[in-house]
Design a protein around this motif. Structure first.
Motif, mmCIF file in Angstrom:
data_model
loop_
_atom_site.group_PDB
_atom_site.id
_atom_site.type_symbol
_atom_site.label_atom_id
_atom_site.label_comp_id
_atom_site.label_asym_id
_atom_site.label_seq_id
_atom_site.Cartn_x
_atom_site.Cartn_y
_atom_site.Cartn_z
ATOM 1 N N GLY A 42 13.441 11.775 78.140
ATOM 2 C CA GLY A 42 13.795 12.387 79.419
ATOM 3 C C GLY A 42 15.281 12.662 79.580
ATOM 4 N N SER A 43 16.074 12.403 78.546
ATOM 5 C CA SER A 43 17.525 12.577 78.684
ATOM 6 C C SER A 43 17.973 14.022 78.496
ATOM 7 C CB SER A 43 18.270 11.646 77.713
ATOM 8 O OG SER A 43 17.892 11.885 76.382
ATOM 9 N N GLY A 44 17.041 14.916 78.112
ATOM 10 C CA GLY A 44 17.384 16.336 78.058
ATOM 11 C C GLY A 44 17.519 16.907 76.656
ATOM 12 N N LYS A 45 17.132 16.145 75.659
ATOM 13 C CA LYS A 45 17.308 16.587 74.266
ATOM 14 C C LYS A 45 16.517 17.861 73.965
ATOM 15 C CE LYS A 45 15.630 12.720 72.663
ATOM 16 N NZ LYS A 45 15.211 12.106 73.943
ATOM 17 N N SER A 46 15.238 17.848 74.323
ATOM 18 C CA SER A 46 14.411 19.036 74.045
ATOM 19 C C SER A 46 14.875 20.222 74.880
ATOM 20 C CB SER A 46 12.935 18.755 74.335
ATOM 21 O OG SER A 46 12.439 17.794 73.433
ATOM 22 N N THR A 47 15.258 19.948 76.111
ATOM 23 C CA THR A 47 15.752 21.019 76.973
ATOM 24 C C THR A 47 16.947 21.704 76.323
ATOM 25 O OG1 THR A 47 15.024 19.767 78.898
ATOM 26 C CG2 THR A 47 16.611 21.534 79.291
ATOM 27 N N LEU A 48 17.874 20.898 75.815
ATOM 28 C CA LEU A 48 19.040 21.489 75.140
ATOM 29 C C LEU A 48 18.608 22.262 73.899
ATOM 30 C CD1 LEU A 48 22.165 21.747 74.888
ATOM 31 C CD2 LEU A 48 21.995 19.908 73.199
ATOM 32 N N MET A 49 17.723 21.661 73.103
ATOM 33 C CA MET A 49 17.297 22.335 71.863
ATOM 34 C C MET A 49 16.656 23.682 72.172
ATOM 35 S SD MET A 49 18.006 20.661 69.055
ATOM 36 C CE MET A 49 16.812 20.532 67.745
ATOM 37 N N HIS A 50 15.848 23.735 73.228
ATOM 38 C CA HIS A 50 15.191 24.995 73.569
ATOM 39 C C HIS A 50 16.221 26.054 73.978
ATOM 40 C CE1 HIS A 50 11.201 22.704 74.341
ATOM 41 N NE2 HIS A 50 11.392 22.994 73.072
ATOM 42 N N ILE A 51 17.275 25.605 74.633
ATOM 43 C CA ILE A 51 18.322 26.569 74.995
ATOM 44 C C ILE A 51 19.101 26.990 73.748
ATOM 45 C CG2 ILE A 51 20.469 26.882 76.306
ATOM 46 C CD1 ILE A 51 19.215 25.032 78.454
ATOM 47 N N ILE A 212 26.369 12.282 64.937
ATOM 48 C CA ILE A 212 25.305 11.864 65.847
ATOM 49 C C ILE A 212 25.789 12.017 67.296
ATOM 50 C CG2 ILE A 212 23.815 9.960 66.586
ATOM 51 C CD1 ILE A 212 23.844 8.946 63.727
ATOM 52 N N VAL A 213 25.024 12.779 68.062
ATOM 53 C CA VAL A 213 25.332 12.978 69.474
ATOM 54 C C VAL A 213 24.266 12.249 70.280
ATOM 55 C CG1 VAL A 213 25.445 14.679 71.335
ATOM 56 C CG2 VAL A 213 26.466 15.202 69.110
ATOM 57 N N ARG A 214 24.719 11.389 71.194
ATOM 58 C CA ARG A 214 23.759 10.638 71.995
ATOM 59 C C ARG A 214 23.730 11.192 73.418
ATOM 60 N NH1 ARG A 214 21.361 6.159 70.499
ATOM 61 N NH2 ARG A 214 22.817 5.967 68.770
ATOM 62 N N PHE A 215 22.543 11.479 73.874
ATOM 63 C CA PHE A 215 22.355 11.999 75.222
ATOM 64 C C PHE A 215 21.951 10.881 76.164
ATOM 65 C CE2 PHE A 215 22.117 16.594 76.141
ATOM 66 C CZ PHE A 215 22.760 17.011 75.005
ATOM 67 N N VAL A 220 26.078 14.517 77.389
ATOM 68 C CA VAL A 220 26.489 13.861 76.145
ATOM 69 C C VAL A 220 27.169 12.548 76.500
ATOM 70 C CG1 VAL A 220 28.012 14.011 74.140
ATOM 71 C CG2 VAL A 220 26.763 16.037 74.926
ATOM 72 N N ALA A 221 26.628 11.439 75.979
ATOM 73 C CA ALA A 221 27.216 10.129 76.260
ATOM 74 C C ALA A 221 28.084 9.656 75.105
ATOM 75 C CB ALA A 221 26.113 9.100 76.539
ATOM 76 N N GLU A 222 27.801 10.175 73.901
ATOM 77 C CA GLU A 222 28.558 9.743 72.732
ATOM 78 C C GLU A 222 28.450 10.824 71.674
ATOM 79 O OE1 GLU A 222 28.750 5.826 69.771
ATOM 80 O OE2 GLU A 222 26.833 6.517 70.532
ATOM 81 N N ASP A 223 29.523 11.010 70.930
ATOM 82 C CA ASP A 223 29.536 12.038 69.878
ATOM 83 C C ASP A 223 30.402 11.481 68.763
ATOM 84 O OD1 ASP A 223 29.820 14.282 68.278
ATOM 85 O OD2 ASP A 223 30.155 15.651 69.955
ATOM 86 N N ARG A 224 29.771 11.140 67.646
ATOM 87 C CA ARG A 224 30.547 10.472 66.596
ATOM 88 C C ARG A 224 30.114 10.914 65.212
ATOM 89 N NH1 ARG A 224 27.312 6.617 64.117
ATOM 90 N NH2 ARG A 224 25.525 5.901 65.336
ATOM 91 N N GLY A 225 31.009 10.750 64.263
ATOM 92 C CA GLY A 225 30.675 11.021 62.869
ATOM 93 C C GLY A 225 29.755 9.937 62.335
ATOM 94 N N ASN A 226 29.075 10.260 61.278
ATOM 95 C CA ASN A 226 28.160 9.293 60.669
ATOM 96 C C ASN A 226 28.503 9.196 59.182
ATOM 97 O OD1 ASN A 226 25.894 7.551 60.495
ATOM 98 N ND2 ASN A 226 24.656 9.239 59.691
ATOM 99 N N GLY A 227 29.573 8.464 58.868
ATOM 100 C CA GLY A 227 30.012 8.339 57.487
ATOM 101 C C GLY A 227 30.513 9.672 56.956
ATOM 102 N N GLY A 228 30.787 9.741 55.688
ATOM 103 C CA GLY A 228 31.221 10.999 55.087
ATOM 104 C C GLY A 228 30.026 11.808 54.685
ATOM 105 N N PRO A 229 30.265 12.999 54.164
ATOM 106 C CA PRO A 229 29.160 13.810 53.661
ATOM 107 C C PRO A 229 28.411 13.071 52.561
ATOM 108 C CG PRO A 229 31.219 15.057 53.713
ATOM 109 C CD PRO A 229 31.561 13.649 54.027
ATOM 110 N N ARG A 230 27.096 13.206 52.540
ATOM 111 C CA ARG A 230 26.317 12.490 51.530
ATOM 112 C C ARG A 230 25.898 13.437 50.428
ATOM 113 N NH1 ARG A 230 22.637 8.962 54.643
ATOM 114 N NH2 ARG A 230 20.911 9.811 53.488
#
Ligand SMILES: Nc1ncnc2c1ncn2[C@@H]1O[C@H](COP(=O)(O)OP(=O)(O)OP(=O)(O)O)[C@@H](O)[C@H]1O
Ligand SMILES: [Mg+2]
Length: 230
Positions: A42-51, A212-215, A220-230
């Protein structure tokens, strides 16, 4: 910047109440990124994706996709942008049940206009073969396993050669092993240069992404890198 949103909002008017699904989302996604969106139900993830996927329009705010403002587009104009630039993969596959895989995967090509039926079927078959479904071309979705259905849905998302792949809980209806197979495919598509955005509740799935972006509550409540490129 491939994707840039500014203060996107989306509200649903349900008569007595208004639901604010998005409350001002500003984010930028560069070409070639691999991004996971997480957050409570319910935090809006799908809503954003659809937009982002041009399947829906915001109530206010700006969405610049590949240099063009698309927040005001509707109907056919929006569909044209979607068809050209975006492949969308859904949790429940969203394949049409009455037609076979070749026909399902051909559908996005119909909107191309200029391409004949035989050529569409040829392109769809090639895409299905690339995803390991060459032996299932004339099967209908309900004759396939979940993993096969999702691979067919990925084939449909790719048939127009979009540079952006959006996937909303693509492993949500699959067992772990099948989910890993789907993630291997998405990893490969990212390595080939596509921009991949995936919504997931599963930390193992999100770990494939580089950011990783946390809704929470439509923002957006958090937006951070997730390690280096794999
Ligand atoms: N068509 C709609 N009409 C009314 N409200 C809606 C509609 N679609 C979504 N909502 C509401 O908007 C909010 C955000 O929904 P959304 O589907 O974006 O959440 P989500 O983060 O994808 O959740 P989940 O993890 O459960 O898929 C929710 O409160 C939902 O009830
Ligand atoms: Mg959702």
């Amino acid at each position: 910047m491939l994707i840039a949103t500014r203060d996107l909002t989306k509200s649903y008017d349900l008569g007595a109440v208004e639901v604010q699904a998005l409350r001002g989302v500003s984010m930028e996604i560069s070409e070639g990124e691999y991004l996971a969106i997480m957050g409570p139900s319910g935090s809006g993830k799908s809503t954003l994706m659809h937009i982002l996927g041009c399947l829906d329009t915001p109530s206010s705010g700006s969405y610049v996709l590949d240099g063009s403002e698309v927040s005001g587009l509707q109907g056919r104009d929006l569909a044209r942008v979607r068809n050209k630039k975006i492949g969308f993969v859904f949790q429940n596959f969203n394949l049409l049940p009455r037609i076979d895989l070749v026909s399902n995967v051909s559908l996005p090509l119909v909107y191309h206009g200029s391409m004949g039926k035989a050529e569409r079927a040829q392109k769809a078959s090639e895409q299905l073969e690339r995803l390991g479904l060459g032996h299932r071309l004339r099967h209908k979705p309900n004759e396939l396993s979940g993993g096969e259905r999702q691979r067919a849905a990925i084939a449909r998302a790719l048939v127009n050669k979009p540079s952006i792949l959006l996937a909303d809980e693509p492993t949500g209806n699959l067992d772990q092993k099948t989910g890993r197979e789907i993630m291997d495919i998405l990893d490969g598509l990212h390595r080939e240069g596509r921009t991949v955005v995936i919504v997931t509740h599963d930390a193992n799935v999100a770990d494939h992404a580089h950011r990783i972006v946390r809704f929470e509550d439509g923002a957006v409540a958090e937006d951070r890198g997730n390690g280096g490129p794999r």
